[in-house]
Design a protein around this motif. Sequence first.
Motif, PDB file in Angstrom:
ATOM      1  N   LEU A  82      -0.490   6.249  -5.191  1.00  0.00           N
ATOM      2  CA  LEU A  82      -0.480   6.046  -6.626  1.00  0.00           C
ATOM      3  C   LEU A  82       0.294   7.189  -7.297  1.00  0.00           C
ATOM      4  N   VAL A 124       0.956   1.114 -12.148  1.00  0.00           N
ATOM      5  CA  VAL A 124       0.394   0.427 -10.979  1.00  0.00           C
ATOM      6  C   VAL A 124      -0.877  -0.320 -11.377  1.00  0.00           C
ATOM      7  N   GLN A 166       0.843  -1.204   0.000  1.00  0.00           N
ATOM      8  CA  GLN A 166       0.000   0.000   0.000  1.00  0.00           C
ATOM      9  C   GLN A 166       0.868   1.240   0.000  1.00  0.00           C
ATOM     10  N   SER A 203      -3.862  -1.869  -9.114  1.00  0.00           N
ATOM     11  CA  SER A 203      -4.264  -1.799  -7.714  1.00  0.00           C
ATOM     12  C   SER A 203      -5.746  -2.129  -7.553  1.00  0.00           C
ATOM     13  N   THR A 204      -6.195  -2.159  -6.296  1.00  0.00           N
ATOM     14  CA  THR A 204      -7.582  -2.528  -6.009  1.00  0.00           C
ATOM     15  C   THR A 204      -8.577  -1.470  -6.480  1.00  0.00           C
ATOM     16  N   ARG A 214      -6.856   3.038   0.582  1.00  0.00           N
ATOM     17  CA  ARG A 214      -6.052   2.381   1.613  1.00  0.00           C
ATOM     18  C   ARG A 214      -6.914   1.614   2.601  1.00  0.00           C
ATOM     19  N   PHE A 244       3.387  -2.037  -7.903  1.00  0.00           N
ATOM     20  CA  PHE A 244       3.941  -0.776  -8.392  1.00  0.00           C
ATOM     21  C   PHE A 244       5.227  -1.063  -9.165  1.00  0.00           C
ATOM     22  N   ARG A 293      -3.883   6.972  -2.064  1.00  0.00           N
ATOM     23  CA  ARG A 293      -3.211   5.696  -1.821  1.00  0.00           C
ATOM     24  C   ARG A 293      -4.077   4.517  -2.267  1.00  0.00           C
ATOM     25  N   ASP A 294      -3.374   3.377  -2.523  1.00  0.00           N
ATOM     26  CA  ASP A 294      -4.075   2.159  -2.916  1.00  0.00           C
ATOM     27  C   ASP A 294      -3.139   0.983  -2.684  1.00  0.00           C
ATOM     28  N   PHE A 295      -3.699  -0.214  -2.733  1.00  0.00           N
ATOM     29  CA  PHE A 295      -2.904  -1.437  -2.564  1.00  0.00           C
ATOM     30  C   PHE A 295      -2.743  -2.115  -3.914  1.00  0.00           C
ATOM     31  N   GLY A 296      -1.499  -2.469  -4.262  1.00  0.00           N
ATOM     32  CA  GLY A 296      -1.303  -3.130  -5.534  1.00  0.00           C
ATOM     33  C   GLY A 296       0.143  -3.399  -5.844  1.00  0.00           C
ATOM     34  N   GLN A 337     -10.452   6.212  -4.931  1.00  0.00           N
ATOM     35  CA  GLN A 337      -9.781   5.735  -3.720  1.00  0.00           C
ATOM     36  C   GLN A 337     -10.210   6.501  -2.472  1.00  0.00           C
TER      37      GLN A 337
END
Length: 404
Positions: free
Chosen positions: A144, A196, A141, A198-199, A203, A178, A173-176, A263
């Motif tokens: 981006l 990226v 996380q 990401s979801t 976050r 990078f 921000r995000d989870f993925g 996000q």
Amino acid sequence: MKQISSLGLLCLLFLVFLNHVSLAQTVESDERALLNVGESEGISFSKDSLFLMNLRFRMQNRAGFNTLEGDAFQVSEYEMRVRRLRLRFDGFVGNPRFQYYIQLAFSKADLDLETGLIAQPVRDAILYYFVNENFYLGFGQSKLPGNRQRVISSGNLQFADRSTANAIFTLDRDFGLFLYKTIPFQNQSILQLKGVISTGDGRNASAINDGLAYTGRLEFLPFGRFTNSGDYSEGDFEFEPNPKLAIGVTYSENQKATRTGGQLGQELFESRNMNSFIVDGTYKHLGYAVLAEYFHRASEDPVTTNAMGDIRYVLVGWGINTQVSKMLDRKNELAVRYSSVHPNANITQFQERVDEALLGFTHYVNGHRIKVQVNLGYKWLEGLARFENTGNSWTGMFQVEFGI
């Protein structure tokens, strides 16, 4: 599960293809671990060559006011609080190729308790693998690669807060996964590639979503690197002896997004596809600095409703942010900002246009680590042409940044 879009696949293939190029190192704010810290930049713990941890902290204490909507200068609310209180850990374990970056937050605003019911202390938690010094991957996380002002750390800003346009249109921000790549040329110019997958839910997302987000960014530095990574800090604190310019372009496609800002924002009643396009740039020379950003977000059907008739909508439209600043000397800076948000016609009944002008003064005690900031601004809720609008208001802020 949705298939990877052509944009996301192209970003991956392009970055991997370029991996064979031999490049020089670059340090990007909040986009990689910081291993080498100065005497006033953190505390280091290490064990031989197998372990390194750099510890840093920072806090922002502030006091401010907002006036009533209307022409009368009458204070309607005061803001006195710890805006940010954070701990950051950077380092590696076992091998310098395997690096980590963790950032925890403790203030109410940083915990998302002002807009939500669940505390969110984890801001960044990401592992990096360095294929070489100029091509590296991250999993976890983090921010981006969106607009420049958002990626710039809040500790490196020349105003107490980011712009109103950033608040509406940023990616956050995000989870993925990078990926980062830097390409230098013989004339000293530099091209940076960032991608990226990401979801798309921001976050610490708790829900399982069947959509993903794909973000790609290109940055070009025609005159070479900025001193001390100055393309990702506001103001020309380094007094660049030669002109420096950085131009960035970002495109992000968020499929089946669940929040009003992708996000960020409230949860939509139904998921929506949305895409964001951002162009930004910064110029610095001899204490002068200019920052400019353009945002555009689109969604085919932005409005969602529930069975009770409540409405939540994707924040579609366009916006701009411009800042101009001058270092008066090595310790003092004046800056001016103009920011504007223009909602699309299909949400204007819910979202007004907003224009904001802000004047800022910063006194740097120890660079951006310890500084005192004073801001005074004016906001128009329906555009600059309507000075008689009863929605207009003043705002003021005094803030102290303190950290290592």
